[in-house]
Scaffold this motif. Structure first.
Motif, PDB file in Angstrom:
ATOM      1  N   CYS A  33       0.875  -1.153   0.000  1.00  0.00           N
ATOM      2  CA  CYS A  33       0.000   0.000   0.000  1.00  0.00           C
ATOM      3  C   CYS A  33       0.919   1.211   0.000  1.00  0.00           C
ATOM      4  CB  CYS A  33      -0.905   0.021   1.226  1.00  0.00           C
ATOM      5  SG  CYS A  33      -1.649   1.646   1.558  1.00  0.00           S
ATOM      6  N   MET A  34       0.775   2.057  -1.003  1.00  0.00           N
ATOM      7  CA  MET A  34       1.576   3.284  -1.073  1.00  0.00           C
ATOM      8  C   MET A  34       0.660   4.443  -0.716  1.00  0.00           C
ATOM      9  SD  MET A  34       4.563   2.222  -1.868  1.00  0.00           S
ATOM     10  CE  MET A  34       5.326   3.825  -2.123  1.00  0.00           C
ATOM     11  N   GLY A  35       1.054   5.210   0.282  1.00  0.00           N
ATOM     12  CA  GLY A  35       0.195   6.285   0.749  1.00  0.00           C
ATOM     13  C   GLY A  35       0.860   7.645   0.691  1.00  0.00           C
ATOM     14  N   TRP A  36       0.016   8.659   0.552  1.00  0.00           N
ATOM     15  CA  TRP A  36       0.439  10.049   0.686  1.00  0.00           C
ATOM     16  C   TRP A  36      -0.221  10.622   1.937  1.00  0.00           C
ATOM     17  CZ3 TRP A  36       4.192  12.562  -1.760  1.00  0.00           C
ATOM     18  CH2 TRP A  36       4.608  12.114  -3.014  1.00  0.00           C
ATOM     19  N   PHE A  37       0.574  11.271   2.745  1.00  0.00           N
ATOM     20  CA  PHE A  37       0.089  11.939   3.946  1.00  0.00           C
ATOM     21  C   PHE A  37       0.514  13.410   3.896  1.00  0.00           C
ATOM     22  CE2 PHE A  37      -1.317   8.402   6.575  1.00  0.00           C
ATOM     23  CZ  PHE A  37      -0.740   7.334   5.911  1.00  0.00           C
ATOM     24  N   ARG A  38      -0.183  14.218   4.686  1.00  0.00           N
ATOM     25  CA  ARG A  38       0.267  15.594   4.826  1.00  0.00           C
ATOM     26  C   ARG A  38       0.285  15.969   6.294  1.00  0.00           C
ATOM     27  NH1 ARG A  38      -4.574  18.670   1.500  1.00  0.00           N
ATOM     28  NH2 ARG A  38      -6.306  18.266   2.957  1.00  0.00           N
ATOM     29  N   GLN A  39       1.253  16.795   6.596  1.00  0.00           N
ATOM     30  CA  GLN A  39       1.500  17.165   7.985  1.00  0.00           C
ATOM     31  C   GLN A  39       1.568  18.677   8.115  1.00  0.00           C
ATOM     32  OE1 GLN A  39       2.315  14.837  10.841  1.00  0.00           O
ATOM     33  NE2 GLN A  39       1.628  16.756  11.746  1.00  0.00           N
ATOM     34  N   ILE A  40       0.758  19.184   9.044  1.00  0.00           N
ATOM     35  CA  ILE A  40       0.798  20.601   9.381  1.00  0.00           C
ATOM     36  C   ILE A  40       1.260  20.680  10.829  1.00  0.00           C
ATOM     37  CG2 ILE A  40      -0.555  22.723   9.619  1.00  0.00           C
ATOM     38  CD1 ILE A  40      -2.517  21.515   7.589  1.00  0.00           C
ATOM     39  N   PRO A  41       2.159  21.612  11.153  1.00  0.00           N
ATOM     40  CA  PRO A  41       2.631  21.706  12.540  1.00  0.00           C
ATOM     41  C   PRO A  41       1.485  21.793  13.535  1.00  0.00           C
ATOM     42  CG  PRO A  41       3.943  23.108  11.133  1.00  0.00           C
ATOM     43  CD  PRO A  41       2.823  22.582  10.281  1.00  0.00           C
ATOM     44  N   GLY A  47      -4.034  11.262   6.326  1.00  0.00           N
ATOM     45  CA  GLY A  47      -3.918  10.410   5.152  1.00  0.00           C
ATOM     46  C   GLY A  47      -4.650  11.057   3.994  1.00  0.00           C
ATOM     47  N   VAL A  48      -3.968  11.302   2.904  1.00  0.00           N
ATOM     48  CA  VAL A  48      -4.533  12.022   1.764  1.00  0.00           C
ATOM     49  C   VAL A  48      -5.032  11.061   0.692  1.00  0.00           C
ATOM     50  CG1 VAL A  48      -4.002  13.616  -0.110  1.00  0.00           C
ATOM     51  CG2 VAL A  48      -3.093  14.045   2.180  1.00  0.00           C
ATOM     52  N   ALA A  49      -4.180  10.111   0.327  1.00  0.00           N
ATOM     53  CA  ALA A  49      -4.521   9.181  -0.754  1.00  0.00           C
ATOM     54  C   ALA A  49      -3.659   7.944  -0.633  1.00  0.00           C
ATOM     55  CB  ALA A  49      -4.307   9.835  -2.110  1.00  0.00           C
ATOM     56  N   ALA A  60      -8.931  10.861   0.909  1.00  0.00           N
ATOM     57  CA  ALA A  60      -9.607  11.605   1.949  1.00  0.00           C
ATOM     58  C   ALA A  60     -10.710  12.441   1.312  1.00  0.00           C
ATOM     59  CB  ALA A  60      -8.609  12.519   2.671  1.00  0.00           C
ATOM     60  N   ASP A  61     -11.807  12.636   2.033  1.00  0.00           N
ATOM     61  CA  ASP A  61     -12.918  13.411   1.488  1.00  0.00           C
ATOM     62  C   ASP A  61     -12.475  14.814   1.074  1.00  0.00           C
ATOM     63  OD1 ASP A  61     -15.452  12.044   3.748  1.00  0.00           O
ATOM     64  OD2 ASP A  61     -14.645  11.306   1.853  1.00  0.00           O
ATOM     65  N   SER A  62     -11.513  15.365   1.775  1.00  0.00           N
ATOM     66  CA  SER A  62     -11.077  16.735   1.526  1.00  0.00           C
ATOM     67  C   SER A  62     -10.378  16.918   0.182  1.00  0.00           C
ATOM     68  CB  SER A  62     -10.143  17.206   2.651  1.00  0.00           C
ATOM     69  OG  SER A  62      -9.019  16.347   2.760  1.00  0.00           O
ATOM     70  N   VAL A  63      -9.952  15.813  -0.438  1.00  0.00           N
ATOM     71  CA  VAL A  63      -9.215  15.933  -1.704  1.00  0.00           C
ATOM     72  C   VAL A  63      -9.881  15.191  -2.855  1.00  0.00           C
ATOM     73  CG1 VAL A  63      -7.066  16.163  -0.408  1.00  0.00           C
ATOM     74  CG2 VAL A  63      -7.698  13.928  -1.370  1.00  0.00           C
ATOM     75  N   LYS A  64     -10.973  14.503  -2.596  1.00  0.00           N
ATOM     76  CA  LYS A  64     -11.658  13.753  -3.659  1.00  0.00           C
ATOM     77  C   LYS A  64     -12.049  14.675  -4.793  1.00  0.00           C
ATOM     78  CE  LYS A  64     -13.568   9.835  -1.077  1.00  0.00           C
ATOM     79  NZ  LYS A  64     -14.788   9.212  -0.508  1.00  0.00           N
ATOM     80  N   GLY A  65     -11.781  14.227  -6.015  1.00  0.00           N
ATOM     81  CA  GLY A  65     -12.106  15.019  -7.186  1.00  0.00           C
ATOM     82  C   GLY A  65     -11.048  16.039  -7.546  1.00  0.00           C
ATOM     83  N   ARG A  66     -10.074  16.258  -6.658  1.00  0.00           N
ATOM     84  CA  ARG A  66      -9.007  17.231  -6.927  1.00  0.00           C
ATOM     85  C   ARG A  66      -7.625  16.570  -7.013  1.00  0.00           C
ATOM     86  NH1 ARG A  66      -7.750  21.014  -3.393  1.00  0.00           N
ATOM     87  NH2 ARG A  66      -8.387  19.828  -1.532  1.00  0.00           N
ATOM     88  N   LEU A 105      -4.747   1.204   6.541  1.00  0.00           N
ATOM     89  CA  LEU A 105      -3.472   1.844   6.860  1.00  0.00           C
ATOM     90  C   LEU A 105      -3.557   3.366   6.814  1.00  0.00           C
ATOM     91  CD1 LEU A 105      -1.149  -0.588   4.888  1.00  0.00           C
ATOM     92  CD2 LEU A 105      -1.247  -0.326   7.376  1.00  0.00           C
ATOM     93  N   LEU A 106      -4.344   3.915   5.869  1.00  0.00           N
ATOM     94  CA  LEU A 106      -4.449   5.373   5.798  1.00  0.00           C
ATOM     95  C   LEU A 106      -5.057   5.956   7.072  1.00  0.00           C
ATOM     96  CD1 LEU A 106      -5.535   5.978   2.103  1.00  0.00           C
ATOM     97  CD2 LEU A 106      -3.310   6.427   3.141  1.00  0.00           C
ATOM     98  N   GLN A 107      -5.872   5.174   7.744  1.00  0.00           N
ATOM     99  CA  GLN A 107      -6.470   5.629   9.003  1.00  0.00           C
ATOM    100  C   GLN A 107      -5.553   5.369  10.197  1.00  0.00           C
ATOM    101  OE1 GLN A 107      -9.397   7.310   9.038  1.00  0.00           O
ATOM    102  NE2 GLN A 107      -9.316   7.119   6.805  1.00  0.00           N
ATOM    103  N   ASN A 108      -4.508   4.603   9.957  1.00  0.00           N
ATOM    104  CA  ASN A 108      -3.584   4.233  11.039  1.00  0.00           C
ATOM    105  C   ASN A 108      -2.144   4.442  10.574  1.00  0.00           C
ATOM    106  OD1 ASN A 108      -5.388   2.725  13.219  1.00  0.00           O
ATOM    107  ND2 ASN A 108      -6.107   2.116  11.188  1.00  0.00           N
TER     108      ASN A 108
END
Length: 124
Positions: A33-41, A47-49, A60-66, A105-108
């Protein structure tokens, strides 16, 4: 052991696009499983995708369609194509690899064994 190296980050205007590559070495990404995550301080890693070994994807719902996650198995590269970028997409983007189902895994994220160093994306 998998070594992951991201690139492609930078500053972009609202509504713009970026493509982030994550180059893998040491093993074949198709096994993971290859995942993309994003981190803000001061915020939890999000988990993004993710993309499974069979090519199925999760977002993630926040990025679906984009955002679109894809992989080039021949070159051993994972991609994140980001479009219609918003200021709230500003973050450090990190790729990760682990054997197992992406939906879990994206949730964990603590379950991922292999992580890149990240690439900063700033949208303004």
């Amino acid at each position: 052991h998998v070594l992951l190296v991201e690139s492609g980050g930078g500053s972009v205007q609202v509504g713009g696009s970026l493509r982030l590559p994550c180059v893998a070495s040491g093993d074949t990404i198709g096994r993971y499983c290859m995942g993309w995550f994003r981190q803000i301080p001061d915020k939890e890693r999000e988990g993004v995708a993710g993309i499974e070994s069979d090519g199925s994807t999760s977002y993630a719902d926040s990025v679906k369609g984009r955002f679109t996650v894809s992989q080039d198995s021949a070159k051993n590269i994972l991609y994140l194509q980001m479009s219609s970028l918003k200021p709230e997409d500003t973050a450090m983007y990190v790729c990760a690899a682990e054997v197992g189902p992406c939906w879990y895994l994206l949730q964990n994220p603590s379950r991922f064994q292999y992580w890149g160093q990240g690439t900063q994306v700033t949208v303004s």
